[in-house]
Write an enzyme that holds these catalytic residues in place. Structure first.
Site, mmCIF file in Angstrom:
data_model
loop_
_atom_site.group_PDB
_atom_site.id
_atom_site.type_symbol
_atom_site.label_atom_id
_atom_site.label_comp_id
_atom_site.label_asym_id
_atom_site.label_seq_id
_atom_site.Cartn_x
_atom_site.Cartn_y
_atom_site.Cartn_z
ATOM 1 N N ARG A 83 -4.943 2.059 3.600
ATOM 2 C CA ARG A 83 -3.713 2.438 4.290
ATOM 3 C C ARG A 83 -2.875 1.208 4.590
ATOM 4 O O ARG A 83 -3.386 0.176 5.001
ATOM 5 C CB ARG A 83 -4.014 3.147 5.617
ATOM 6 C CG ARG A 83 -2.742 3.645 6.321
ATOM 7 C CD ARG A 83 -2.977 4.024 7.755
ATOM 8 N NE ARG A 83 -3.449 2.921 8.575
ATOM 9 C CZ ARG A 83 -2.673 1.932 9.024
ATOM 10 N NH1 ARG A 83 -1.400 1.888 8.739
ATOM 11 N NH2 ARG A 83 -3.191 0.979 9.770
ATOM 12 N N VAL A 84 -1.584 1.341 4.343
ATOM 13 C CA VAL A 84 -0.608 0.351 4.796
ATOM 14 C C VAL A 84 0.433 1.104 5.606
ATOM 15 O O VAL A 84 0.564 2.315 5.498
ATOM 16 C CB VAL A 84 0.050 -0.427 3.625
ATOM 17 C CG1 VAL A 84 -0.958 -1.337 2.950
ATOM 18 C CG2 VAL A 84 0.690 0.510 2.628
ATOM 19 N N SER A 85 1.175 0.370 6.430
ATOM 20 C CA SER A 85 2.100 1.022 7.359
ATOM 21 C C SER A 85 3.412 1.463 6.740
ATOM 22 O O SER A 85 4.020 2.430 7.182
ATOM 23 C CB SER A 85 2.396 0.090 8.536
ATOM 24 O OG SER A 85 1.199 -0.167 9.227
ATOM 25 N N THR A 86 3.880 0.754 5.703
ATOM 26 C CA THR A 86 5.171 1.106 5.115
ATOM 27 C C THR A 86 5.064 1.177 3.602
ATOM 28 O O THR A 86 4.180 0.581 2.998
ATOM 29 C CB THR A 86 6.258 0.061 5.470
ATOM 30 O OG1 THR A 86 5.931 -1.177 4.840
ATOM 31 C CG2 THR A 86 6.367 -0.137 6.977
ATOM 32 N N GLN A 127 4.841 -2.165 1.661
ATOM 33 C CA GLN A 127 3.658 -3.013 1.711
ATOM 34 C C GLN A 127 2.745 -2.756 0.516
ATOM 35 O O GLN A 127 2.691 -1.648 -0.021
ATOM 36 C CB GLN A 127 2.893 -2.799 3.018
ATOM 37 C CG GLN A 127 3.637 -3.323 4.225
ATOM 38 C CD GLN A 127 2.900 -3.030 5.515
ATOM 39 O OE1 GLN A 127 2.430 -1.929 5.727
ATOM 40 N NE2 GLN A 127 2.810 -4.033 6.369
#
Length: 182
Positions: free
Chosen positions: A9-12, A15
């Site tokens: 998982r990345v936030s945006t 990324q």
């Protein structure tokens, strides 16, 4: 046959996920680009549902799944281990399989709380930086369009399309549409 499952998982959307679980053999990968501050993480839930007894869920670091609270960390690990699934947090070097001891729950809760605190500190520093920049008179956000409504209307009246007008003025088509309305 046991499976190596990965959750990334990345936030945006901007990324890059490449560094997470790099070099770890994975049979199935669940990946999402969303903030951990929300509990609505469909791919995490899909990964948990996908895992069967004997499987291992591999996660780069604890903060990829547990930043919304220490209780989340313990509940996720307990849910997986109750199904006979192991979970590995590679960055922290933590592996959970079977029933968690009180000490393991404590360590996991502390680490998850630290991850949550880190997220909140980052947000505080970001807000402080924005406030300092505004106080110093720095413009925040996108730069103002260099084109005027008059320039847009003139080019559009000469027969240029929205796309060509945007290209000539160095602005986006959306800005052309907005400026021609003013």
């Amino acid at each position: 046959m046991s499976e190596q499952v990965g959750y990334i998982r990345v936030s945006t959307a901007q990324q890059n996920t490449a560094r997470q679980l790099d070099g770890v053999h994975l049979d199935t990968v669940f990946e999402e680009k969303t903030s951990a501050k929300t509990k609505d993480r469909p791919e995490l839930q899909a990964a948990i549902r996908h895992c069967r007894k004997g499987d291992t869920l591999n996660v780069h670091s604890l903060d990829r799944v547990c930043r919304s609270g220490a209780g989340d960390a313990v509940s996720i690990v307990e849910e997986l281990t109750s199904k006979g699934v192991s979970i590995v947090f590679h960055k922290e070097g933590l592996t959970f399989s079977g029933t968690m001891s009180a000490a393991q729950k404590g360590v996991l809760s502390i680490l998850a709380a630290v991850a949550q605190m880190e997220r909140e500190l980052i947000k505080e520093r970001q807000l402080e930086g924005i406030a300092a920049a505004k106080a110093a008179g720095k413009h925040m956000g996108r730069p103002k369009a260099a084109a005027t409504p008059e320039q847009v209307r003139e080019l559009r009246a000469s027969g240029l399309s929205i796309a060509k007008t945007a290209e000539q003025l160095g602005i986006s088509p959306a800005t052309v549409k907005r400026l021609q309305k003013t």
